[in-house]
Design a protein around this motif. Structure first.
Motif, PDB file in Angstrom:
ATOM      1  N   PRO A  33     -22.731  45.447  21.254  1.00 45.70           N
ATOM      2  CA  PRO A  33     -22.383  46.861  21.038  1.00 45.70           C
ATOM      3  C   PRO A  33     -21.875  47.555  22.296  1.00 45.70           C
ATOM      4  O   PRO A  33     -21.030  48.440  22.227  1.00 45.70           O
ATOM      5  N   SER A  34     -22.390  47.150  23.457  1.00 47.55           N
ATOM      6  CA  SER A  34     -22.001  47.818  24.707  1.00 47.55           C
ATOM      7  C   SER A  34     -20.556  47.543  25.101  1.00 47.55           C
ATOM      8  O   SER A  34     -19.992  48.248  25.948  1.00 47.55           O
ATOM      9  N   LEU A  35     -19.930  46.525  24.493  1.00 44.57           N
ATOM     10  CA  LEU A  35     -18.575  46.127  24.889  1.00 44.57           C
ATOM     11  C   LEU A  35     -17.585  47.271  24.729  1.00 44.57           C
ATOM     12  O   LEU A  35     -16.634  47.401  25.503  1.00 44.57           O
ATOM     13  N   LYS A  36     -17.794  48.103  23.720  1.00 47.09           N
ATOM     14  CA  LYS A  36     -16.856  49.192  23.461  1.00 47.09           C
ATOM     15  C   LYS A  36     -16.806  50.205  24.594  1.00 47.09           C
ATOM     16  O   LYS A  36     -15.836  50.971  24.715  1.00 47.09           O
ATOM     17  N   ASN A  37     -17.840  50.215  25.437  1.00 45.95           N
ATOM     18  CA  ASN A  37     -17.890  51.154  26.555  1.00 45.95           C
ATOM     19  C   ASN A  37     -17.308  50.575  27.838  1.00 45.95           C
ATOM     20  O   ASN A  37     -17.266  51.263  28.853  1.00 45.95           O
ATOM     21  N   TRP A  38     -16.874  49.326  27.794  1.00 51.83           N
ATOM     22  CA  TRP A  38     -16.317  48.687  28.972  1.00 51.83           C
ATOM     23  C   TRP A  38     -14.816  48.951  29.051  1.00 51.83           C
ATOM     24  O   TRP A  38     -14.169  49.299  28.062  1.00 51.83           O
ATOM     25  N   GLY A  39     -14.246  48.730  30.230  1.00 48.13           N
ATOM     26  CA  GLY A  39     -12.810  48.824  30.389  1.00 48.13           C
ATOM     27  C   GLY A  39     -12.105  47.608  29.810  1.00 48.13           C
ATOM     28  O   GLY A  39     -12.730  46.600  29.469  1.00 48.13           O
ATOM     29  N   ILE A  40     -10.793  47.691  29.704  1.00 45.78           N
ATOM     30  CA  ILE A  40      -9.995  46.595  29.119  1.00 45.78           C
ATOM     31  C   ILE A  40     -10.186  45.305  29.908  1.00 45.78           C
ATOM     32  O   ILE A  40     -10.323  44.218  29.327  1.00 45.78           O
ATOM     33  N   LEU A  41     -10.228  45.392  31.237  1.00 46.86           N
ATOM     34  CA  LEU A  41     -10.384  44.180  32.046  1.00 46.86           C
ATOM     35  C   LEU A  41     -11.733  43.532  31.793  1.00 46.86           C
ATOM     36  O   LEU A  41     -11.821  42.318  31.594  1.00 46.86           O
ATOM     37  N   GLU A  42     -12.812  44.320  31.798  1.00 41.01           N
ATOM     38  CA  GLU A  42     -14.150  43.750  31.615  1.00 41.01           C
ATOM     39  C   GLU A  42     -14.308  43.138  30.223  1.00 41.01           C
ATOM     40  O   GLU A  42     -14.939  42.084  30.062  1.00 41.01           O
ATOM     41  N   ARG A  43     -13.729  43.783  29.222  1.00 40.17           N
ATOM     42  CA  ARG A  43     -13.763  43.203  27.873  1.00 40.17           C
ATOM     43  C   ARG A  43     -13.062  41.856  27.860  1.00 40.17           C
ATOM     44  O   ARG A  43     -13.543  40.880  27.276  1.00 40.17           O
ATOM     45  N   SER A  97      -9.031  48.493  20.488  1.00 38.08           N
ATOM     46  CA  SER A  97      -9.638  47.273  19.954  1.00 38.08           C
ATOM     47  C   SER A  97     -10.451  46.588  21.040  1.00 38.08           C
ATOM     48  O   SER A  97      -9.971  46.396  22.169  1.00 38.08           O
ATOM     49  N   PRO A  98     -11.672  46.182  20.744  1.00 33.15           N
ATOM     50  CA  PRO A  98     -12.485  45.499  21.767  1.00 33.15           C
ATOM     51  C   PRO A  98     -11.904  44.155  22.193  1.00 33.15           C
ATOM     52  O   PRO A  98     -12.286  43.627  23.235  1.00 33.15           O
ATOM     53  N   VAL A  99     -10.978  43.608  21.388  1.00 32.51           N
ATOM     54  CA  VAL A  99     -10.367  42.323  21.735  1.00 32.51           C
ATOM     55  C   VAL A  99      -8.873  42.499  22.026  1.00 32.51           C
ATOM     56  O   VAL A  99      -8.081  41.570  21.852  1.00 32.51           O
ATOM     57  N   TYR A 100      -8.493  43.675  22.478  1.00 32.28           N
ATOM     58  CA  TYR A 100      -7.080  43.997  22.738  1.00 32.28           C
ATOM     59  C   TYR A 100      -6.418  42.949  23.631  1.00 32.28           C
ATOM     60  O   TYR A 100      -5.287  42.534  23.391  1.00 32.28           O
ATOM     61  N   SER A 137     -10.373  26.929   1.530  1.00 25.89           N
ATOM     62  CA  SER A 137     -11.813  26.673   1.569  1.00 25.89           C
ATOM     63  C   SER A 137     -12.528  27.541   2.607  1.00 25.89           C
ATOM     64  O   SER A 137     -13.751  27.554   2.674  1.00 25.89           O
ATOM     65  N   ILE A 138     -11.754  28.267   3.404  1.00 25.67           N
ATOM     66  CA  ILE A 138     -12.312  29.109   4.465  1.00 25.67           C
ATOM     67  C   ILE A 138     -12.394  30.539   3.961  1.00 25.67           C
ATOM     68  O   ILE A 138     -11.401  31.132   3.571  1.00 25.67           O
ATOM     69  N   LYS A 139     -13.575  31.093   3.965  1.00 25.35           N
ATOM     70  CA  LYS A 139     -13.781  32.414   3.360  1.00 25.35           C
ATOM     71  C   LYS A 139     -13.644  33.561   4.355  1.00 25.35           C
ATOM     72  O   LYS A 139     -13.533  34.706   3.947  1.00 25.35           O
ATOM     73  N   THR A 140     -13.702  33.273   5.647  1.00 29.51           N
ATOM     74  CA  THR A 140     -13.682  34.347   6.632  1.00 29.51           C
ATOM     75  C   THR A 140     -12.562  34.157   7.640  1.00 29.51           C
ATOM     76  O   THR A 140     -12.192  33.024   7.972  1.00 29.51           O
ATOM     77  N   ASP A 141     -12.031  35.264   8.121  1.00 29.51           N
ATOM     78  CA  ASP A 141     -11.036  35.236   9.183  1.00 29.51           C
ATOM     79  C   ASP A 141     -11.766  35.048  10.516  1.00 29.51           C
ATOM     80  O   ASP A 141     -12.735  35.754  10.800  1.00 29.51           O
ATOM     81  N   PRO A 142     -11.328  34.101  11.363  1.00 30.87           N
ATOM     82  CA  PRO A 142     -12.079  33.823  12.595  1.00 30.87           C
ATOM     83  C   PRO A 142     -12.164  35.016  13.534  1.00 30.87           C
ATOM     84  O   PRO A 142     -13.193  35.219  14.183  1.00 30.87           O
ATOM     85  N   VAL A 143     -11.097  35.810  13.604  1.00 31.82           N
ATOM     86  CA  VAL A 143     -11.123  36.966  14.498  1.00 31.82           C
ATOM     87  C   VAL A 143     -12.088  38.017  13.972  1.00 31.82           C
ATOM     88  O   VAL A 143     -12.874  38.598  14.730  1.00 31.82           O
ATOM     89  N   GLU A 144     -12.057  38.281  12.661  1.00 33.93           N
ATOM     90  CA  GLU A 144     -12.976  39.262  12.082  1.00 33.93           C
ATOM     91  C   GLU A 144     -14.425  38.821  12.268  1.00 33.93           C
ATOM     92  O   GLU A 144     -15.302  39.639  12.580  1.00 33.93           O
ATOM     93  N   LYS A 145     -14.674  37.535  12.094  1.00 36.03           N
ATOM     94  CA  LYS A 145     -16.035  37.021  12.275  1.00 36.03           C
ATOM     95  C   LYS A 145     -16.471  37.155  13.728  1.00 36.03           C
ATOM     96  O   LYS A 145     -17.640  37.478  14.019  1.00 36.03           O
ATOM     97  N   PHE A 146     -15.542  36.922  14.659  1.00 36.84           N
ATOM     98  CA  PHE A 146     -15.860  37.059  16.072  1.00 36.84           C
ATOM     99  C   PHE A 146     -16.161  38.514  16.421  1.00 36.84           C
ATOM    100  O   PHE A 146     -17.061  38.802  17.226  1.00 36.84           O
ATOM    101  N   LEU A 147     -15.432  39.445  15.814  1.00 38.55           N
ATOM    102  CA  LEU A 147     -15.673  40.869  16.062  1.00 38.55           C
ATOM    103  C   LEU A 147     -17.095  41.264  15.694  1.00 38.55           C
ATOM    104  O   LEU A 147     -17.706  42.113  16.349  1.00 38.55           O
ATOM    105  N   ASP A 148     -17.623  40.624  14.667  1.00 43.66           N
ATOM    106  CA  ASP A 148     -18.971  40.962  14.199  1.00 43.66           C
ATOM    107  C   ASP A 148     -20.053  40.597  15.214  1.00 43.66           C
ATOM    108  O   ASP A 148     -21.160  41.134  15.157  1.00 43.66           O
ATOM    109  N   ARG A 149     -19.754  39.670  16.123  1.00 40.50           N
ATOM    110  CA  ARG A 149     -20.769  39.184  17.055  1.00 40.50           C
ATOM    111  C   ARG A 149     -20.638  39.806  18.440  1.00 40.50           C
ATOM    112  O   ARG A 149     -21.394  39.464  19.350  1.00 40.50           O
ATOM    113  N   LEU A 150     -19.709  40.741  18.612  1.00 41.12           N
ATOM    114  CA  LEU A 150     -19.534  41.357  19.921  1.00 41.12           C
ATOM    115  C   LEU A 150     -20.732  42.235  20.268  1.00 41.12           C
ATOM    116  O   LEU A 150     -21.270  42.930  19.397  1.00 41.12           O
TER     117      LEU A 150
END
Length: 669
Positions: free
Chosen positions: A479-489, A438-441, A464-477
């Motif tokens: 693309p290069s983040l997935k190639n980083w190490g756990i510390l850099e993420r 997970s990019p937000v591990y 009244s809230i239609k979106t999960d905040p974590v899921e919405k945050f994942l959408d804005r990461l």
């Protein structure tokens, strides 16, 4: 340092100076030295100024000699001397010694490309009267704030939300999505704010407004673009050894401090007793060996106090040191006023001691302090980084009873983990243990624990809230983040969500500027950040030893007990202060079932149980403390902004701020 505000109307209708004036009144503490207003066709801009560079001639709003460009500006460009020489080589001439004029002429020559040349902390607006174009920008890390709203044909901007609300362009209304985000992340992801229809310009971005409507096209939206992006994974390690990296970093951080000592007023330093502020204090003394004033905060509760370390560093570096002791009643007495400044619910009370500390600095006639924010984020200092590495290590052998015990070493101050068996650690830290891809591990545990705080939110609000905040945050990461190490993420998430949205705002700009004090942050020099991106992970964290490079560099330069001490999170009492018998009756009233029901943000029964638990003598967990602070600060904000029961609102300019309103500049180009 200043506070700015302005109104732009595409219809070219005249902005009355009083419209700008009343916005400035609300943020006059940001600039108590002088103020000014510029009125042009369809534009009005104002500034309250805290005079630091070119005290006599740096007045704002400032124009070019031709009067075609006008600027209001909050911040400092630390490399303005070098930039001024560059512009002189291009045949530019200067009437003042201010960094404001350098910024204005730099924009004239390079337009938006000027931002790439700036080493500083800033939020500014430039009006081009010939092009009828408004240009706005914010520094790379979001040290200085800038908010805006679009209401009909009006575009309104200011350094603080209370100033925008005073314009009358938008009515105060809380955004349920933002509340859910605060109770998940402890902050609101940019560009959101607590208030509907009010946004912030994200860090590292600029905005352009042109004629034809608020915005530059049929959509009516402004053009917003990034000029810098936070990247924490460079291609390879360019340093052949730790010693080589230390030598390069030593020169870089020394230069970052040197630039931030540029001022026409005295510069002091915060000294927390930790490694970061001690290091910046050391480099100040290296650059200017004379008298240095340092300031610190201590606590009557030994659990939070670092006074012994502060005194040790002050003696070692021979500083003139002053400190103040924060007592539990002080936190309760100042909490509501601090929340008025933060303009966002806070899940910790740590902003209050920082508010008191800036008051101490102000009382000694000092306007500028250097401090150590940024070192933890970019050199690997936070426990959440080590926690992620330990969890990843544990995940390789999930049945181990020994590996999770490493986590106990990170949080000796959390009573619920001391003397407990592995089952407690497994229950608390084992959440999605194997989800290392997970990019937000790194933050899954924190956000899951925050869900216990969110359980207090009212079901109607959650519906009244239609979106999960974590899921919405994942959408804005990125693309290069997935190639980083756990510390850099982990570093990217912490710097993006927590640092700008909380640390540099609620615990930084807002509580310092409340007392007209400017903070400067050498570790947030963009060159330092980019240097840290090129370091291998074990130069940041080696085993469980955080900030390894900085500790190695500072050996012999600071007391060994300061370098070797384990990381201690900056914390302050919460429930023991806010809900003590001596706390203001106002707090209990706001948490009463009747007042909880008035605003409808929380469940009356769960808040009632929480208050009863804190009074019962039972163990109050960190989650309970977060809930108390978050719920109470939300209720205070609702009372101040929504109900208008606000003793802190200012109604006229203080007499000590010499105004220049009678010299309102008008330009009809």
């Amino acid at each position: 340092m200043c506070g700015i505000s302005g109104i732009y109307r595409s219809s070219h209708t005249t902005i009355h100076p009083d419209d700008i004036r009343k916005m400035l009144v609300q943020i006059q503490y940001r600039g108590p030295d002088e103020s000014g207003i510029y009125i042009g066709e369809g534009i009005g801009m104002g500034s309250v100024r805290l005079s630091i560079i070119d005290l006599a001639q740096g007045r704002q709003p400032m124009s070019t000699p031709e009067g075609d460009l006008w600027i209001v500006y909050n911040g400092e460009i630390f490399n303005y001397i070098e930039l001024r020489e560059e512009l002189r080589g291009l045949d530019y001439r200067f009437r003042t010694g201010s960094d404001t004029e350098v910024l204005l002429q730099l924009y004239r020559h390079y337009r938006e490309k000027c931002l790439e040349k700036l080493n500083g902390q800033f939020a500014f607006a430039i009006w081009d009267a010939k092009r009828r174009e408004l240009f706005m920008a914010r520094d790379r890390m979001g040290i200085r704030p800038l908010y805006y709203c679009i209401a009909g044909e009006s575009f309104v901007f200011a350094s603080e939300i209370k100033s925008i609300l005073e314009s009358g362009a938008v009515l105060p209304e809380f955004d349920p999505v933002a509340l859910n985000q605060v109770f998940t992340f402890w902050s609101i992801p940019s560009p959101g704010t607590l208030f509907k229809n009010i946004r912030e310009l994200p860090p590292g971005h600029y905005m352009v407004m042109k004629d034809g409507g608020p915005g530059t096209g049929d959509s009516g939206a402004p053009v917003i673009k990034p000029y810098w992006e936070l990247r924490l994974k460079a291609a390879g390690n360019k340093y052949r050894s730790l010693d080589e990296a230390k030598e390069a970093f030593d020169a870089l951080i020394a230069d970052a401090v040197r630039l931030r000592l540029r001022s026409d007023v005295q510069v002091a330093a915060y000294l927390s007793g930790g490694l970061d502020s001690s290091a910046t204090t050391y480099y100040i003394k290296q650059a200017e060996p004379g008298v240095l004033n340092t300031f610190s905060i201590g606590f009557e509760d030994a659990e939070f106090d670092e006074t012994a370390y502060q005194a040790s560093v002050s003696k070692w570096l021979d500083t003139t040191h002053r400190s103040i002791i924060c007592k539990n009643p002080d936190i309760a007495a100042n909490f509501a006023r601090v929340v008025w400044h933060t303009e966002i619910p806070i899940l910790r009370t740590a902003a209050v001691p920082m508010f008191l500390l800036s008051g101490l600095v102000h009382d000694h006639g000092i306007k500028v302090v250097i401090t150590g924010e940024g070192a933890d984020e970019f050199l690997g200092g936070y426990n959440i980084f080590k926690e992620a590495l330990v969890r990843e290590f544990w995940s390789r052998y999930p049945d181990s009873n020994l590996r999770p015990l490493l986590l106990q070493k990170l949080y000796p101050y959390l009573a619920q983990f001391q003397g407990r068996r592995t089952s407690m650690h497994r229950m608390f830290f084992g959440y999605r243990l194997a989800d290392t891809a997970s990019p937000v591990y790194s933050h899954l545990v924190r956000w899951n624990n925050s869900s216990h705080v969110r359980n207090h939110l009212h079901p109607d609000l959650m519906d009244s809230i239609k979106t999960d905040p974590v899921e919405k945050f994942l959408d804005r990461l990125p693309p290069s983040l997935k190639n980083w190490g756990i510390l850099e993420r982990a570093q990217w998430i912490e710097a993006t969500l927590f640092m700008s949205g909380y640390l540099l705002s609620s615990q930084g700009d807002r509580v310092a500027m409340a007392h007209s004090v400017e903070g400067r942050y050498p570790f947030l020099d963009h060159r330092v950040i980019e240097f840290c991106a090129g370091l291998p992970s074990d130069y940041k964290i080696r085993g469980l030893n955080e900030k390894y490079l900085l500790k190695s560099l500072m050996k012999g330069k600071l007391p060994e007990k300061v370098i070797a001490r384990p990381k201690q999170a900056y914390r302050a009492p919460v429930a023991s202060s806010l809900l003590s018998p001596n706390a203001p009756d106002y707090f209990r009233e706001l948490l009463s079932p009747s007042r909880i029901a008035v605003y409808g943000f929380f469940k009356t029964d769960s808040v009632e149980k929480l208050v009863e638990k804190t009074a019962s003598g039972k163990l109050v967990t960190e989650t309970d403390n977060m809930a108390v602070s978050g719920i109470l600060s939300t209720q205070i904000l609702a009372d101040l902004f929504l109900s208008g029961n606000n003793p802190y609102k200012l109604h006229e300019m203080r007499t000590e701020c010499p105004v220049v309103y009678d010299k309102v500049i008008q330009n009809q180009m």
